[in-house]
Design a protein around this motif. Structure first.
Motif: not given
Length: 440
Positions: A54, A223, A258-259, A262, A340, A372, A413, A415
């Motif tokens: 993230p 996601y 996690s995503k 974050s 993102y 993402f 990616c 991020s």
């Protein structure tokens, strides 16, 4: 004269120093090490498109709830293997609020990230029947999951979905399932690395065949609600993200913090098992583990607990509070991560303005969204060659071949992209195009 940022000799020296056998087939971790070492040696910043970590601050609601839990003293006791009741209840609410699905709290189980969830699920699914021992990957996908199967000695099949979208998926999928040895089907939606999204028609096909051949679908929702083409993310209000859970009872959903929050550093997810699968009795499991043989309790106590011995208690309370705030309309997690999509749109334009093309560019009915990840190719360059060439120009990525893709290109990616890096990226990709004229 080439306009490279890093010389071929310097990159080769770093690759040799790090004992990387074949840079063109490097893992995410190996590419990360090369980019970091080159930055360290030269002070020149990389455009870091390798690791999907993230790039936004951890959600404060979770942070404060976790701190409060520690202040209450939860750090002094082992958490229950099945998870703290607050998290299980809020996970059940979250699935109802944002997917419109009914999954009981007892079947929502915390794991130390979706990596542990898939590892445990692979064990449970491939051991529940003597004749079903293989895992089928609908690729491209997350390379670590195949590494997990290597650890436990499980065989797998795989196919790239690129040419099998829509109704074409049916025959391709059934060609594997009719052999009778597939225990589980795995994919991510939205997809890592391609950001394609399986549509309702395709999920209906997967669900129907999973029921027909009694295979368990592992649906990775890392996601979640991040297909920004649709207005997802309003609690208890349609539209809801598509899910195979509407078409079969043979499913396990993996929902990571996690995503969407974050919260990657705290390694927290919930694995949501359909109630029917949770309560199914398997004699083979009972014999192997000497327990009830019921899928859910065996999955929790005899498998997941052996892998992680439970999840960090304070983090469970943090995740529970983020889920609660989302369900109650206090936290708009989708708005938080829309950045993102903005980054992907800007990055794609820089690449395509300089001769690159998006590899996985279309879903069944509409162009792939911005989010993402995205995938890029350049002319007729092979994946590994493109990965290496981009490194010389200070851009790190991973080759699509390492994800089970049969297409040529790399995964990008978004991020770690920062505002000050866009002009640098533009300059480097202009140099890349000058040094690699298309058609030659």
């Amino acid at each position: 004269m080439k306009h490279r940022v890093f010389s071929e000799e310097l990159v080769a020296r770093v690759v040799d120093e790090l004992k990387i056998g074949d840079l063109s087939r490097a893992t995410i971790g190996e590419v990360l090490l090369v980019a970091s070492r080159l930055e360290e040696l030269t002070g020149i910043p990389f455009i870091r498109m390798d690791q999907g970590s993230p790039g936004l601050p951890a959600n404060r609601i979770g942070v404060e709830a976790e701190k409060a839990a520690l202040d209450r003293g939860v750090g002094a006791q082992y958490p229950a293997a099945a998870g703290v009741p607050e998290l299980k209840e809020q996970a059940s609410r979250f699935v109802k609020a944002f997917l419109n699905l009914e999954i009981s709290a007892r079947a929502c189980i915390p794991t130390t990230g979706s990596v542990a969830a898939s590892f445990g699920a692979f064990v449970a699914c491939t051991q529940r029947k003597t004749e079903q021992k293989k895992v089928l990957f609908i690729d491209p996908g997350f390379p670590i999951q195949k590494s997990q199967l290597r650890i436990i000695g499980v065989e797998w099949e795989q196919f790239d979905i690129y040419h099998y979208r829509g109704e074409a998926l049916r025959d391709k999928l059934e060609s594997y399932l009719r052999k009778g040895d597939v225990a589980a089907i795995v994919y991510s939606n939205p997809n890592n690395p391609a950001w394609i999204c399986l549509e309702e028609e395709e999920l209906a096909i997967i669900g129907k065949l999973a029921t027909q051949y009694d295979a368990v679908v592992l649906e990775d929702m890392a996601y979640f609600c991040m297909d920004f083409r649709s207005d997802y993310g309003k609690p208890y209000v349609a539209p809801y993200p598509p899910s195979v859970a509407r078409y079969t009872d043979n499913y396990i959903l993996m929902l990571s913090s996690s995503k969407i929050f974050s919260y990657a550093g705290q390694r927290m997810a919930v694995v949501c098992v359909s109630d029917k699968l949770f309560d199914t009795y398997y004699p083979v499991l009972a014999e192997r583990y000497g327990d009830s043989g019921v899928f859910g309790p065996t999955f929790i106590a005899s498998i997941l607990y052996m892998i992680t011995s439970g999840c960090t208690a304070s983090t469970q309370y943090g995740y529970a509070e983020m889920l609660r705030a989302s369900c109650d309309g206090e936290l708009d997690f989708v708005s938080d991560v829309r950045e993102y999509g903005v980054r992907a749109e800007r990055m794609k334009k820089i690449f395509t303005d300089n001769g690159f093309h998006v590899v996985y560019d279309y879903d069944v009915t509409k162009p792939v969204g911005d989010g993402f990840f995205f995938t890029i190719g350049y002319g007729k360059m092979r994946s590994g060659e493109l990965l290496k060439e981009l490194l010389y120009y200070g851009v790190s990525s991973i080759a699509l071949g390492t994800t089970g893709s049969e297409q040529e290109g790399v995964r990008a990616c978004t991020s770690r992209m920062r505002e000050e890096l866009y002009p640098i990226m533009q300059e480097r990709m202009e140099a890349f195009r000058r040094d690699h004229p298309l058609g030659e």
